[in-house]
Design a protein around this motif. Sequence first.
Motif, short mmCIF file in Angstrom:
data_model
loop_
_atom_site.label_atom_id
_atom_site.label_comp_id
_atom_site.label_asym_id
_atom_site.label_seq_id
_atom_site.Cartn_x
_atom_site.Cartn_y
_atom_site.Cartn_z
N MET A 103 0.87 -1.01 0.01
CA MET A 103 -0.35 -0.47 0.34
C MET A 103 1.18 0.91 0.09
SD MET A 103 -2.93 1.11 2.28
CE MET A 103 -2.38 1.88 3.88
N SER A 104 1.06 1.88 -0.63
CA SER A 104 1.31 3.50 -1.39
C SER A 104 1.08 4.43 -0.34
CB SER A 104 1.45 4.53 -2.18
OG SER A 104 0.29 4.08 -3.17
N VAL A 105 2.01 5.01 0.20
CA VAL A 105 1.51 6.10 1.26
C VAL A 105 1.38 7.57 -0.21
CG1 VAL A 105 2.47 8.11 2.94
CG2 VAL A 105 2.98 5.42 2.78
N PRO A 106 -0.32 7.98 1.01
CA PRO A 106 -0.14 9.41 0.24
C PRO A 106 0.72 10.47 -0.28
CG PRO A 106 -2.09 8.95 1.58
CD PRO A 106 -0.71 8.11 2.39
N LEU A 107 0.78 11.25 -1.39
CA LEU A 107 2.08 12.53 -0.96
C LEU A 107 1.84 12.82 0.03
CD1 LEU A 107 4.56 13.76 -2.85
CD2 LEU A 107 2.47 14.81 -3.92
N TYR A 108 1.04 14.08 0.87
CA TYR A 108 0.91 14.41 1.48
C TYR A 108 1.70 14.29 2.84
CZ TYR A 108 -3.37 13.00 3.35
OH TYR A 108 -4.26 11.29 2.84
N GLN A 109 1.08 12.70 3.05
CA GLN A 109 1.69 12.50 3.61
C GLN A 109 3.16 12.11 3.94
OE1 GLN A 109 -0.70 8.57 4.76
NE2 GLN A 109 0.73 7.81 6.77
N ALA A 110 3.49 11.81 2.81
CA ALA A 110 5.40 11.37 2.69
C ALA A 110 5.41 12.42 2.71
CB ALA A 110 5.72 11.09 1.07
N LYS A 111 5.53 14.19 2.33
CA LYS A 111 5.68 15.63 2.52
C LYS A 111 5.29 15.50 3.96
CE LYS A 111 3.72 17.04 -1.92
NZ LYS A 111 3.54 18.34 -2.30
N ALA A 112 4.55 15.36 4.80
CA ALA A 112 5.05 16.11 6.55
C ALA A 112 5.87 15.02 7.06
CB ALA A 112 3.17 14.99 7.02
N GLU A 113 5.27 13.50 6.74
CA GLU A 113 6.75 13.01 7.17
C GLU A 113 8.23 13.03 6.82
OE1 GLU A 113 9.31 10.16 9.24
OE2 GLU A 113 6.68 10.35 9.12
N PHE A 114 8.38 13.70 5.58
CA PHE A 114 9.90 13.81 5.20
C PHE A 114 10.28 15.98 5.88
CE2 PHE A 114 11.51 18.14 2.76
CZ PHE A 114 12.81 17.41 2.73
N PHE A 115 8.98 16.78 7.00
CA PHE A 115 9.33 17.55 6.92
C PHE A 115 9.46 17.64 8.96
CE2 PHE A 115 7.12 19.80 3.57
CZ PHE A 115 7.95 21.13 3.35
#
Length: 110
Positions: free
Chosen positions: A1-13
């Motif tokens: 299952m892939s992670v939504p882009l907004y969630q990946a961005k939040a994790e990055f920040f």
Amino acid sequence: MSVPLYQAKAEFFRTLGHPVRIRILELLSEREHAVHELLAEIGVEASSLSQQLSVLRRSSLVTSQRRDGEVIYAIAVPEVNDLLQAARQILSAVAAEQADLIAQLARTTH
């Protein structure tokens, strides 16, 4: 299952959300550094620096290699430099807006 882009961005920040990690990235954006150089520049305990470097390695933002008996760190993704510069520009713009507001407040009595 892939992670939504907004969630990946939040994790990055969140990964960037520690002052020591930001300082490490700032220093590495200038050039590669050995661990002892980072320790001298940042002024934290070795265990704390190690922990923060580990977070940055796991997120693939920095790389490490052993050279002449030392561990040398480098930026893995050159675009991190652009991000750090963008953050500086955003902070400058926000500070300028706040300075304008403070000046307006100082000129008014109501």
